[in-house]
Design a protein around this motif. Structure first.
Motif, mmCIF file in Angstrom:
data_model
loop_
_atom_site.group_PDB
_atom_site.id
_atom_site.type_symbol
_atom_site.label_atom_id
_atom_site.label_comp_id
_atom_site.label_asym_id
_atom_site.label_seq_id
_atom_site.Cartn_x
_atom_site.Cartn_y
_atom_site.Cartn_z
ATOM 1 N N ARG B 135 0.862 -1.194 0.000
ATOM 2 C CA ARG B 135 0.000 0.000 0.000
ATOM 3 C C ARG B 135 0.890 1.232 0.000
ATOM 4 O O ARG B 135 1.868 1.311 0.745
ATOM 5 N N ALA B 138 2.515 8.056 1.585
ATOM 6 C CA ALA B 138 2.219 9.363 0.986
ATOM 7 C C ALA B 138 3.303 9.793 -0.007
ATOM 8 O O ALA B 138 2.999 10.332 -1.074
ATOM 9 N N ALA B 141 2.599 7.757 -3.065
ATOM 10 C CA ALA B 141 1.265 7.956 -3.623
ATOM 11 C C ALA B 141 1.152 9.305 -4.328
ATOM 12 O O ALA B 141 0.602 9.398 -5.427
ATOM 13 N N HIS B 142 1.699 10.325 -3.705
ATOM 14 C CA HIS B 142 1.511 11.670 -4.243
ATOM 15 C C HIS B 142 2.061 11.850 -5.661
ATOM 16 O O HIS B 142 1.354 12.324 -6.557
ATOM 17 N N LEU B 146 -1.982 8.980 -6.681
ATOM 18 C CA LEU B 146 -2.834 7.997 -6.004
ATOM 19 C C LEU B 146 -3.167 8.527 -4.610
ATOM 20 O O LEU B 146 -2.552 9.477 -4.121
ATOM 21 N N ARG B 147 -4.121 7.887 -3.975
ATOM 22 C CA ARG B 147 -4.386 8.207 -2.579
ATOM 23 C C ARG B 147 -3.523 7.304 -1.708
ATOM 24 O O ARG B 147 -3.304 6.124 -2.054
ATOM 25 N N PRO B 148 -3.029 7.822 -0.601
ATOM 26 C CA PRO B 148 -2.248 6.966 0.307
ATOM 27 C C PRO B 148 -3.041 5.713 0.658
ATOM 28 O O PRO B 148 -4.237 5.794 0.936
ATOM 29 N N GLU B 150 -3.488 3.171 -1.449
ATOM 30 C CA GLU B 150 -3.814 2.429 -2.667
ATOM 31 C C GLU B 150 -2.689 1.454 -3.003
ATOM 32 O O GLU B 150 -1.534 1.649 -2.641
#
Lengths: 267, 267
Positions: B135, B138, B141-142, B146-148, B150
């Motif tokens: 997963r 941050a 993801a950033h 993506l959202r943290p 994901e």
DNA sequence: CAGTGGTCTAGACCACTGG
DNA sequence: CAGTGGTCTAGACCACTGC
């Protein structure tokens, strides 16, 4: 605008002939008309017929001068514009590119602050450490296409952003074209170094190559950049070229990358 | 060649009207015809109407399809070619660009051996250290939009040139588009990673941005690259984008620069 | 040889700039 | 308003590729 009466008496250009029937096996050396026009415009740029920042003749004028259609001139200028040798401005004309314009300042500097863009920092403070004339060692002479022992100018300076020394660089320039360049001249000049080169020495930097490495700061560099000895620094070696791929500057920079980074776009 | 009978029934394009008389003060949003054509071709590229390496319809076919002149199509394709989305081959056609061709292999890799060119080394040896699904934090993801939390794929590998480990890189890929990617799949694939992405997942990397810093090797990295801890290394963070500026890969590389350098051309 | 992209032309019209 | 670069068209011919 350029003198309309001084039209070059260009010979009637014929599209490069395929050289059929001569020297079979060699490349035909075919060159499209617009490439020939481009080369002619390039010659005028090199010769200084139009100075940086000045407009070149309009497409129609050039078409008449070279006895080709406007579309052919257009394609030639398109390529020059793509190489940043010239800037098109709709409604105004086509201008010789220059390093003196605000929005293309520091065109070759890829160092960016980690947060915010290049404009958020204000101008760099420049401190000249040293400027002297000397005979080129081989490692300097070779990249500049000089013979060892020929005269070069060496310049050392520190650039600081918001009070933090960030770039330490040594610059070597061939002694001939830059005869008369002094530390005072550099220190008093407002604006990018490459702009001074244009106005004072008629040398326009057109493109550059950089080789980038990670190195450890030696004692002298560490002191000037206010970092511990051994600190990892970005080593950036640049060779800048004028027209015709003639090297005119060697620059070895050390960049701090704790608050900045080198930005590169890949296409 | 593309199906000649499946011509899109494109609406009769009219050059973007200046919007005169509506919402004064806003930009007219004028768009030249060739830009509209370019956008339409781009849509077909994204939609996978023509696959990487395949020819797109000829200029004449596209001119008929879009009901414009060949010259207008030509200008649209010119821009796509300039952006490396498409490759023109005189006498043959225009082809969707791909990372699988020999002469554009490693298109985004700027690391060069200090002496000799990229071909003098032969292919890199690739060793996959790790490949797992997790997963996104941050910081990963950033950049990938993506959202943290994901799902992402994380890949760690070492590239060696002539037996010397030179590049250590971590790669993060969005879990959705790259579902089913495994270490085995990667290890058994001959050719560049981006070519695999094209053929197996339909993801074509179009451009990338890199941020470069100098860092000191930590213990783990030093071991994998066979250098002392603390050795200066080039840190290269890359974000690669597909069509429409959608980020599809985050890559954090550590490069040894004792025998290689990062080469960059400035224009 | 036909089909492709590449060059060149001539002319029309549009968008932008400045006086 | 005239002059500039920017777009679009239509047609001709050239160079290159593959059959």
């Amino acid at each position: 605008m350029a003198t309309p009466s001084s039209l070059l008496n260009a010979p009637p250009l014929t599209p490069g002939e395929p050289d059929s029937g001569a020297l079979p096996g060699l490349t035909p050396a075919f060159s499209p008309l617009y490439q020939q026009i481009k080369a002619l415009i390039l010659q005028s740029l090199q010769a200084g017929e139009w100075k940086p920042g000045e407009p070149i003749p309009s497409e129609m004028e050039l078409a008449v001068r070279f006895r080709v259609s406007q579309g052919t001139v257009r394609k030639a200028i398109d390529e020059l514009a793509a190489e940043n040798l010239v800037i098109r401005r709709q409604g105004k004309g086509t201008f010789v590119a220059t390093h003196a314009e605000h929005h293309v300042q520091y065109r070759f500097l890829r160092l960016m602050p980690d947060n915010g863009d290049i404009n958020s920092e204000g101008p760099a403070e420049r401190q000249i450490i040293d400027c002297k004339r000397l005979r080129a060692q081989a490692d300097v002479a070779h990249p500049l296409a000089l013979r060892p022992g020929e005269a070069v100018l060496q310049l050392r300076r520190v650039l600081s952003f918001q009070g933090m020394p960030t770039i330490l660089e040594d610059v070597w320039l061939p002694g001939g074209p830059f005869k008369g360049l002094t530390a005072d001249r550099l220190a008093s000049y407002r604006g990018p170094m490459y702009a001074l080169f244009e106005t004072e020495f008629g040398v326009r930097m057109v493109r550059a190559e950089e080789k980038i490495r990670a190195v450890a700061a030696d004692a002298a560099s560490a002191k000037l950049l206010e970092v511990p000895t051994g600190e990892p620094l970005l080593s950036v070696e640049r060779i800048a070229y004028t027209y015709n791929d003639i090297p005119m500057e060697l620059r070895r920079g050390l960049y701090r990358t704790d608050t900045h980074h080198y930005k590169n776009d890949l296409n």
